[in-house]
Design a protein around this motif. Structure first.
Motif, PDB file in Angstrom:
ATOM      1  N   LYS A   1       6.749 127.728  14.958  1.00 19.77           N
ATOM      2  CA  LYS A   1       6.791 127.674  16.478  1.00 19.77           C
ATOM      3  C   LYS A   1       7.911 127.685  17.132  1.00 19.77           C
ATOM      4  O   LYS A   1       8.397 128.062  18.070  1.00 19.77           O
ATOM      5  CB  LYS A   1       5.964 126.451  16.853  1.00 19.77           C
ATOM      6  N   ILE A   2       9.067 127.146  16.487  1.00 17.97           N
ATOM      7  CA  ILE A   2      10.499 127.061  16.901  1.00 17.97           C
ATOM      8  C   ILE A   2      11.137 128.512  16.774  1.00 17.97           C
ATOM      9  O   ILE A   2      11.562 128.780  17.833  1.00 17.97           O
ATOM     10  CB  ILE A   2      11.233 126.130  16.022  1.00 17.97           C
ATOM     11  N   VAL A   3      10.844 129.141  15.731  1.00 22.57           N
ATOM     12  CA  VAL A   3      11.367 130.407  15.750  1.00 22.57           C
ATOM     13  C   VAL A   3      11.016 131.477  16.526  1.00 22.57           C
ATOM     14  O   VAL A   3      11.667 131.965  17.534  1.00 22.57           O
ATOM     15  CB  VAL A   3      11.388 131.173  14.308  1.00 22.57           C
ATOM     16  N   SER A   4       9.680 131.207  16.952  1.00 21.90           N
ATOM     17  CA  SER A   4       9.061 132.163  17.883  1.00 21.90           C
ATOM     18  C   SER A   4       9.643 131.848  19.406  1.00 21.90           C
ATOM     19  O   SER A   4       9.770 132.832  20.183  1.00 21.90           O
ATOM     20  CB  SER A   4       7.474 132.009  17.917  1.00 21.90           C
ATOM     21  N   SER A   5       9.628 130.555  19.626  1.00 20.22           N
ATOM     22  CA  SER A   5      10.300 130.169  21.001  1.00 20.22           C
ATOM     23  C   SER A   5      11.535 130.800  21.118  1.00 20.22           C
ATOM     24  O   SER A   5      12.245 131.081  22.157  1.00 20.22           O
ATOM     25  CB  SER A   5       9.957 128.699  20.959  1.00 20.22           C
TER      26      SER A   5
ATOM     27  N   GLU B   1      16.460 117.954  16.936  1.00 19.11           N
ATOM     28  CA  GLU B   1      18.000 118.257  16.884  1.00 19.11           C
ATOM     29  C   GLU B   1      17.926 119.812  16.924  1.00 19.11           C
ATOM     30  O   GLU B   1      18.645 120.399  17.723  1.00 19.11           O
ATOM     31  CB  GLU B   1      18.758 117.831  15.497  1.00 19.11           C
ATOM     32  N   ILE B   2      17.118 120.391  16.066  1.00 19.49           N
ATOM     33  CA  ILE B   2      16.924 122.034  16.075  1.00 19.49           C
ATOM     34  C   ILE B   2      16.653 122.401  17.571  1.00 19.49           C
ATOM     35  O   ILE B   2      17.191 123.335  18.142  1.00 19.49           O
ATOM     36  CB  ILE B   2      16.001 122.441  14.971  1.00 19.49           C
TER      37      ILE B   2
ATOM     38  N   ILE C   1       7.546 121.755  22.457  1.00 19.86           N
ATOM     39  CA  ILE C   1       7.197 121.931  20.888  1.00 19.86           C
ATOM     40  C   ILE C   1       7.263 120.916  20.099  1.00 19.86           C
ATOM     41  O   ILE C   1       6.441 120.489  19.310  1.00 19.86           O
ATOM     42  CB  ILE C   1       8.132 123.132  20.480  1.00 19.86           C
ATOM     43  N   LEU C   2       8.016 119.627  20.577  1.00 20.27           N
ATOM     44  CA  LEU C   2       8.394 118.617  19.696  1.00 20.27           C
ATOM     45  C   LEU C   2       7.247 117.676  20.006  1.00 20.27           C
ATOM     46  O   LEU C   2       6.418 117.156  19.077  1.00 20.27           O
ATOM     47  CB  LEU C   2       9.665 117.901  20.210  1.00 20.27           C
ATOM     48  N   ASP C   3       6.569 117.711  21.278  1.00 17.91           N
ATOM     49  CA  ASP C   3       5.278 117.005  21.651  1.00 17.91           C
ATOM     50  C   ASP C   3       4.150 117.432  20.628  1.00 17.91           C
ATOM     51  O   ASP C   3       3.311 116.807  20.086  1.00 17.91           O
ATOM     52  CB  ASP C   3       4.959 117.080  22.812  1.00 17.91           C
ATOM     53  N   GLY C   4       4.093 118.838  20.487  1.00 14.53           N
ATOM     54  CA  GLY C   4       3.268 119.507  19.874  1.00 14.53           C
ATOM     55  C   GLY C   4       3.103 119.064  18.246  1.00 14.53           C
ATOM     56  O   GLY C   4       2.167 118.672  17.767  1.00 14.53           O
ATOM     57  N   ILE C   5       4.324 119.164  17.813  1.00 10.30           N
ATOM     58  CA  ILE C   5       4.659 118.565  16.388  1.00 10.30           C
ATOM     59  C   ILE C   5       4.084 117.121  16.007  1.00 10.30           C
ATOM     60  O   ILE C   5       3.466 116.755  15.078  1.00 10.30           O
ATOM     61  CB  ILE C   5       6.150 118.771  16.159  1.00 10.30           C
ATOM     62  N   GLN C   6       4.323 116.279  17.210  1.00  9.92           N
ATOM     63  CA  GLN C   6       4.229 114.843  17.109  1.00  9.92           C
ATOM     64  C   GLN C   6       2.427 114.749  17.224  1.00  9.92           C
ATOM     65  O   GLN C   6       1.874 114.062  16.387  1.00  9.92           O
ATOM     66  CB  GLN C   6       4.526 114.148  18.474  1.00  9.92           C
ATOM     67  N   GLU C   7       1.943 115.586  17.999  1.00  8.86           N
ATOM     68  CA  GLU C   7       0.178 115.495  17.944  1.00  8.86           C
ATOM     69  C   GLU C   7      -0.288 115.955  16.778  1.00  8.86           C
ATOM     70  O   GLU C   7      -1.250 115.505  16.355  1.00  8.86           O
ATOM     71  CB  GLU C   7      -0.022 116.435  19.064  1.00  8.86           C
ATOM     72  N   ASP C   8       0.505 116.950  15.980  1.00 10.98           N
ATOM     73  CA  ASP C   8      -0.003 117.598  14.933  1.00 10.98           C
ATOM     74  C   ASP C   8      -0.045 116.257  13.737  1.00 10.98           C
ATOM     75  O   ASP C   8      -0.915 116.287  12.861  1.00 10.98           O
ATOM     76  CB  ASP C   8       0.604 118.715  14.325  1.00 10.98           C
ATOM     77  N   PHE C   9       1.037 115.763  13.729  1.00 10.24           N
ATOM     78  CA  PHE C   9       1.131 114.785  12.662  1.00 10.24           C
ATOM     79  C   PHE C   9       0.076 113.667  12.906  1.00 10.24           C
ATOM     80  O   PHE C   9      -0.893 113.182  11.932  1.00 10.24           O
ATOM     81  CB  PHE C   9       2.396 113.907  12.934  1.00 10.24           C
ATOM     82  N   LEU C  10      -0.188 113.158  14.149  1.00 11.46           N
ATOM     83  CA  LEU C  10      -1.126 112.162  14.527  1.00 11.46           C
ATOM     84  C   LEU C  10      -2.550 112.732  13.956  1.00 11.46           C
ATOM     85  O   LEU C  10      -3.544 112.003  13.561  1.00 11.46           O
ATOM     86  CB  LEU C  10      -1.249 111.733  16.086  1.00 11.46           C
ATOM     87  N   SER C  11      -2.890 113.965  14.520  1.00  9.19           N
ATOM     88  CA  SER C  11      -4.386 114.300  14.264  1.00  9.19           C
ATOM     89  C   SER C  11      -4.589 114.457  12.644  1.00  9.19           C
ATOM     90  O   SER C  11      -5.550 114.222  12.197  1.00  9.19           O
ATOM     91  CB  SER C  11      -4.657 115.776  14.914  1.00  9.19           C
ATOM     92  N   ILE C  12      -3.427 114.934  12.114  1.00  7.09           N
ATOM     93  CA  ILE C  12      -3.645 115.179  10.130  1.00  7.09           C
ATOM     94  C   ILE C  12      -3.717 113.882   9.652  1.00  7.09           C
ATOM     95  O   ILE C  12      -4.478 113.715   8.763  1.00  7.09           O
ATOM     96  CB  ILE C  12      -2.528 116.099   9.848  1.00  7.09           C
ATOM     97  N   LEU C  13      -2.760 112.951  10.160  1.00  9.64           N
ATOM     98  CA  LEU C  13      -2.837 111.517   9.564  1.00  9.64           C
ATOM     99  C   LEU C  13      -4.018 110.855   9.854  1.00  9.64           C
ATOM    100  O   LEU C  13      -4.569 109.871   9.082  1.00  9.64           O
ATOM    101  CB  LEU C  13      -1.833 110.699   9.954  1.00  9.64           C
TER     102      LEU C  13
END
Ligand code: ASP
Length: 446
Positions: free
Chosen positions: A121-125, A78-79, A89-101
């Motif tokens: 990442k969102i604020v910078s973009s 939404e943001i 950026i959203l794809d990147g967040i999803q990837e971060d979740f998968l790799s951490i889990l």
């Protein structure tokens, strides 16, 4: 060069992030930006960090975490959509979740850090999209080295020289708050609310002229506004006063966040993202206005008292050490320890006790120290009256005790001993609101 830190409510949604953009745009000295994870958008909303903690619980117990993950992802989605920035950026967040889990061993601090990391990442973009040249900087690149204490990291001193080098990078740097890396490269978070600590560390490292801490209140108030309506604002207070007040219950600024800035003499300002033109509250090393000796009254509930008495305790060598060793063995830390000739009270956060360790502490004290009495009582509230110059002013204690007596509040404990800027009262938690209202009246209205 200034460091501006934006708390959870300042980055809770696209509207708030746009305000952050305006604030950064309006002052070219705001080069270092530290952000929290998106916080509450309204009173009963849930912070992203709390959602991440819940996700971890679900992941550990039954490996079913899709629901919470979807809730988190849709908030970021939404943001990103509302700000009209790159959906990658959203794809990147999803990837971060998968790799951490999927990471072995699982690092729960890494999961908790996704909130801040994605926020940066969102604020910078977004800043780039409105014409401000900005870069996302990971805390590892920034040089934030911390101790290996999961959920409770401490900064390592060698970080500061590395952080200084960030000054050479062109443009605005957006750094996620709340976490750093150990020398072995493991991600570890500070304690809750720890983005304030990151801001202070960056301010100290780059030797900022000012550390601005943007939150959702116009200033620090002299007392909890949920207990007293429209309390007086504090315009200026010293580092020492702020630390005491934060530690004793003021939630506006993390109590560990002052030290890095304080050690390098960097002034701190607490301001409101929703009213950035207001001056806010300044935290400084010394203040001229000494006559107003009490600046604030902090309070908190959830304390227990471990009370031990033994005739001739004062003559028994090692009594205190042995008592504290028993607590240490049970992993219990203490807050205060007022003592008398034959008595010692230890104030402990209630949440550290379980029925098991409580029983064990009592048994060991009886068996190893042979006291006359030992007891643990819960439901204590602590009130801290804070102000530099208080100790040189006659009548503060009398004013406080009169205020408590006038509303029939029983004082269970007083401690003025070690700190020269605060005076502590222990009372029954159920008396807290009445007590605070009466103290406020005595010190700020009469
Ligand atoms: N997001 C983290 C927390 O909620 C850190 C912070 O906001 O400062 O504790």
């Amino acid at each position: 060069m200034k460091v501006a830190k934006f708390g959870g409510s300042s980055v809770a949604n696209a509207t708030q992030i746009r305000k952050v953009g305006e604030i950064i745009k309006s002052d070219s000295d705001r080069k270092f930006i530290v952000v929290s994870a998106p916080g509450k958008r309204y009173k009963d909303d849930t912070k992203i960090t709390d959602l991440l903690i819940n996700l971890e619980k679900d992941f550990r117990t039954n490996n079913q975490y899709e629901n919470i993950l979807n809730t988190i992802m849709s908030r970021f989605d939404e943001i990103i959509q509302e700000l009209q920035i790159s959906p990658t950026i959203l794809d990147g967040i999803q990837e971060d979740f998968l790799s951490i889990l999927n990471q072995q061993p699982f690092n729960s601090d890494a999961l908790k850090s996704i909130g801040e990391d994605s926020s940066a990442k969102i604020v910078s973009s977004y800043l780039n999209s409105i014409g401000i040249k900005a870069h996302y900087i990971n805390p590892k690149t920034a040089g934030i080295l911390v101790s290996d204490e999961p959920g409770n990291a401490q900064i390592l001193p060698e970080s500061f020289n590395q952080i200084y080098k960030l000054r050479e990078i062109d443009g605005v740097l957006v750094i996620p708050g709340f976490f750093g890396y150990t020398v072995d490269g493991k991600l570890v978070t500070f304690s809750r609310g720890g983005s304030d600590i990151t801001g202070s560390i960056i301010a100290a490292g780059i030797q900022a002229t000012l550390y601005e801490n943007f939150t959702d209140v116009d200033s620090v108030y002299s007392v909890n506004p949920n207990i007293v309506k429209n309390p007086k604002e504090i315009k200026t207070l010293t580092y020492k006063e702020m630390r005491e007040l934060s530690y004793a219950g003021f939630s506006v600024f993390h109590d560990e966040a002052l030290i890095p800035a304080f050690k390098r003499g960097i002034p701190v300002t607490i301001k409101n993202t929703n009213n950035p033109h207001l001056p806010g509250t300044s935290v400084v090393a010394t203040k001229e206005e000494k006559n107003k000796c009490v600046v604030g009254i902090a309070s908190d509930t959830g304390f227990s008292t471990l009370y031990v008495s033994k005739y001739l305790m004062n003559r028994e060598l090692g009594f205190g050490r042995k008592l504290f060793e028993i607590l240490e063995d049970e992993n219990i830390s203490f807050e205060h320890a007022p003592s008398g000739i034959d008595d010692l009270s230890v104030i402990i956060r209630e949440r550290q006790f379980t029925s098991d360790n409580e029983k064990k502490v009592i048994e060991r004290i009886n068996y190893e120290l042979h006291p006359d009495t030992v007891s643990i009582k819960h439901g204590l509230a602590l009130i801290m009256i804070v102000g530099e110059g208080m100790m040189n002013t006659i009548g503060i204690a009398q004013k406080a005790t009169n205020a408590l007596t006038s509303v029939n509040v029983n004082i269970k404990m007083i401690n003025q001993g070690s700190s020269d800027v605060s005076m502590m009262f222990g009372i029954e938690a159920s008396d807290l609101e009445t007590a605070i209202q009466s103290l406020y009246k005595a010190f700020f209205e009469d």
